[in-house]
Scaffold this motif. Structure first.
Motif, PDB file in Angstrom:
ATOM      1  N   SER A 100       0.824  -1.211   0.000  1.00  0.00           N
ATOM      2  CA  SER A 100       0.000   0.000   0.000  1.00  0.00           C
ATOM      3  C   SER A 100       0.857   1.260   0.000  1.00  0.00           C
ATOM      4  O   SER A 100       0.488   2.274  -0.601  1.00  0.00           O
ATOM      5  N   VAL A 101       2.023   1.199   0.669  1.00  0.00           N
ATOM      6  CA  VAL A 101       2.941   2.341   0.634  1.00  0.00           C
ATOM      7  C   VAL A 101       3.453   2.540  -0.792  1.00  0.00           C
ATOM      8  O   VAL A 101       3.547   3.666  -1.284  1.00  0.00           O
ATOM      9  N   SER A 136       0.596   4.042  -2.787  1.00  0.00           N
ATOM     10  CA  SER A 136       0.372   5.441  -2.412  1.00  0.00           C
ATOM     11  C   SER A 136       1.422   6.363  -3.030  1.00  0.00           C
ATOM     12  O   SER A 136       1.087   7.407  -3.607  1.00  0.00           O
ATOM     13  N   LYS A 137       2.667   5.976  -2.937  1.00  0.00           N
ATOM     14  CA  LYS A 137       3.746   6.837  -3.440  1.00  0.00           C
ATOM     15  C   LYS A 137       3.754   6.907  -4.972  1.00  0.00           C
ATOM     16  O   LYS A 137       3.997   7.969  -5.552  1.00  0.00           O
ATOM     17  N   LYS A 170       1.154   6.559  -6.824  1.00  0.00           N
ATOM     18  CA  LYS A 170      -0.034   7.328  -7.213  1.00  0.00           C
ATOM     19  C   LYS A 170       0.260   8.823  -7.183  1.00  0.00           C
ATOM     20  O   LYS A 170      -0.166   9.578  -8.073  1.00  0.00           O
ATOM     21  N   VAL A 171       0.985   9.269  -6.172  1.00  0.00           N
ATOM     22  CA  VAL A 171       1.365  10.684  -6.086  1.00  0.00           C
ATOM     23  C   VAL A 171       2.177  11.074  -7.314  1.00  0.00           C
ATOM     24  O   VAL A 171       1.956  12.132  -7.922  1.00  0.00           O
TER      25      VAL A 171
END
Length: 642
Positions: free
Chosen positions: A36-37, A40-41, A43-44
């Motif tokens: 998930s990290v 998330s990263k 996606k940014v």
């Protein structure tokens, strides 16, 4: 009583089983933390690229404020990229180059060139977009194209074929190994960051993000966790960067690598072995799990120096190959006229080069060879041999030199006949056949391989700089300051990468070629006519390009450049300081070296030379053989050693 004990055993077993089931569920659920990290990263990053993509199509590029805003948003996207760099560069390196490629056109010269021809790849991404905005004539379509390629490449990292790799703990360790190698080689040098003011802030952002990645990994993979000792040292490394000036010219590259990056790499290597991590990636083709630190001479292997003797590990057999190779290296029996040996041009006491001649005499002494004699030391740390990368192995290079009518002017059949006419040569070669079942009879490969094995052993020596990095041995302050200049203002490290200070950068699977604009003479009247890499792979970008050689022992291997045009290191530094050939007024349309002056002062040049002097290795030179093997051909018995 037995029944009671049995019940207790069953109960205990159930407790253990429930614990294992509980741990399994816990490990499955927390595995998602790491994934998930990552999601998330990445996606940014994708969001930043999407915003930049839209802006690149609509922005008024004639408006300075609009261009300035674009440049600011490129920096934001770069910051997001650096926070994912830990994964992206390793998991899919080709896609990474589309997001942040350093060159508009790149000819791939990876280890796979040993099996297929080099191929052209168009560059794209944030670095090229930032540089494009500095040009005089720019268009939205061209800018959009660069950003669009980056955005499309970023989407690749959401594919199942990539995300599934996050479930294998081994990939983490090899991602981390590449991360550490790049901390020592490119992240602090501006190699792929056009804005020097952003180099250290990007470094800090990346390291802080990586620390978060470590925490997520440990939560998801507790059985192969990053050790507390490693985490503590990494935290100290971040603190060190935070305390440093943001100007890369004032950053202490030496302490950063010596006190933090190199020890971290050593710990990571230990953890790779401890957790039995295994790689399936071609990026790890050359790297060695057993290397204890970045400056170990066995960090990576660019060449197989043993050739046909590759599988030989017996010390006595290796000693025999070495002895045989030494005799052959000094024996003019390998030349067409029985007067020139390998040692005639590659003089062992001169660091296996020729420091007397600008270029050596041709075989017939009627003229000079077109190129300066290269040192054989550390030749094995290049994947391609010769300055133009013409050969994929040291053995091929040796064969080519022996057959070249301008160099040794010999042929395989004659060499075999002459060598085997010497009883001691034949005896040694026959004795070694037991170690080469794939070659059950004496072949030319046995002769060539003995030569490459012999001279390659001299590349195992360490320099003062290495010993300082590895063991904390003292190094002169001027040399340390010279290294910091090398990594920053002087821009040397953007082409000469640690630890070999050649053109092979992490993960050490490719050789870089550069166009420097080397002149034909020291007065810069004209450009050298040597086409370099173009002769092997014809393309506009490869015209006058040469493989970046190692700077190790450079203070003892004058004259310099492919044609020996410069006699002193001071001349070489002046050449680079002024911007290469183009900086000196020569027309070099494809020069890869920046044509702007570096503005190095006299003191800085002295410090650079002090650092280069610290790269002199403690090579254990040997005396030449006292005599050569006798032949049944009496004419051959008049030949002289060397």
């Amino acid at each position: 009583m037995k029944r009671l004990i049995r019940k207790k055993n069953i109960a205990a077993a159930l407790v253990v089983l429930l614990g294992l089931i509980s741990f399994a569920f816990k490990n499955t659920s927390t595995e998602e933390t790491y994934a998930s990290v990552y999601a998330s990263k990445t996606k940014v990053l994708r969001n930043e690229l999407e915003l930049l993509l839209g802006e690149s199509r609509l922005a008024n590029l004639k408006d300075k404020e609009a261009v300035a805003q674009l440049q600011e948003n490129i920096l934001k996207a770069r910051r997001a990229l650096k926070q994912t760099d830990f994964w992206l560069r390793y998991l899919e390196p080709l896609a990474y180059k589309k997001i942040n490629g350093p060159l508009p056109v790149e000819w791939e010269t990876e280890v796979f060139e040993k099996f297929e021809k080099p191929y052209k790849r168009e560059g794209a991404g944030l670095t090229l977009a930032a540089l494009y905005l500095e040009e005089e004539s720019i268009s939205n379509d061209s800018l959009y194209s660069l950003i669009h390629a980056a955005s499309a490449a970023a989407d690749i990292y959401t594919h199942d074929s990539i995300t599934i790799l996050l479930k294998d703990f081994s990939n983490f360790w090899f991602c981390n190994r590449l991360h550490l190698l790049n901390l020592a080689s490119i992240y602090t040098t501006g190699f792929e960051c056009p804005d020097t003011k952003a180099v250290i802030p990007e470094l800090l952002a990346m390291m802080q993000s990586t620390e978060e990645i470590y925490a997520a990994y440990n939560e998801s993979f507790p059985l192969s966790a990053v050790s507390p000792a490693y985490l503590q040292l990494y935290a100290k490394a971040i603190t060190f960067v935070q305390a440093q000036p943001s100007d890369p010219e004032r950053f202490d590259h030496f302490r950063f690598i010596k006190e933090y990056v190199n020890p971290l790499f050593s710990l990571n290597q230990q953890l790779i072995l401890q957790h039995r991590a295994t790689s399936k990636s071609t990026l790890d083709y050359a790297l060695n799990k057993q290397a204890k630190n970045i400056f170990s001479k066995n960090l990576y292997e660019g060449q197989n120096s043993k050739g046909v003797y590759y599988n030989v590990i017996d010390p006595d057999a290796l000693a025999s190959i070495d002895k045989l190779g030494k005799l052959l290296f000094y024996d003019p029996i390998l030349s067409g006229n029985n007067q020139r040996s390998c040692a005639s041009c590659h003089k062992p006491t001169e660091f296996f080069t020729d420091t007397v001649s600008t270029t050596a005499f041709q075989f017939d002494h009627a003229g000079l060879l077109p190129r300066n004699t290269p040192s054989l030391l550390n030749a094995g740390y290049n994947h391609l041999a010769m300055l133009d990368g013409a050969h994929i192995s040291l053995q091929d290079q040796t064969r080519a030199v022996l057959a070249n009518p301008l160099e040794m002017a010999a042929n395989e059949q004659d060499i075999m006949q002459k060598v085997l006419s010497c009883a001691s040569y034949k005896k040694e070669l026959t004795k070694l056949l037991v170690y080469t079942p794939q070659e059950p009879v004496i072949t030319y490969d046995h002769i060539v391989s003995a030569i490459t094995f012999y001279y390659s052993k001299f590349s195992n020596a360490y320099a003062g700089f290495d010993l300082s990095m590895q063991d904390g041995k003292p190094l002169a302050t001027e040399a340390i300051e010279g290294f910091n200049l090398f990594m920053s203002k002087a821009q040397c490290a953007t082409c000469h990468f640690t630890p070999q200070f050649n053109g092979v950068k992490p993960p050490f699977i490719g050789s870089e070629f550069e166009v420097l604009g080397t002149p034909a003479d020291a007065n810069y009247k004209s450009l050298s006519s040597d086409k370099g890499r173009y002769g092997v792979n014809p393309a506009r970008e490869t015209m006058n390009a040469f493989r970046t050689g190692s700077l190790r022992n450079i203070m003892h291997t004058a004259p310099y450049m492919h044609n020996g045009v410069f006699k002193t290191m001071e001349e070489v530094i002046d050449f680079y300081d002024a911007g290469g050939g183009a900086g000196h007024g020569l027309q070099v349309s494809n020069q890869t070296l920046a044509a702007d002056s570096l503005h190095l002062d006299a003191a800085e040049k002295r410090k650079l030379i002090a650092f280069l002097s610290s790269l002199t290795e403690n090579v254990p030179f040997e005396d030449a053989p006292k005599k050569l093997p006798a032949s049944t051909n009496q004419e051959l018995n008049n030949r002289a050693v060397g």
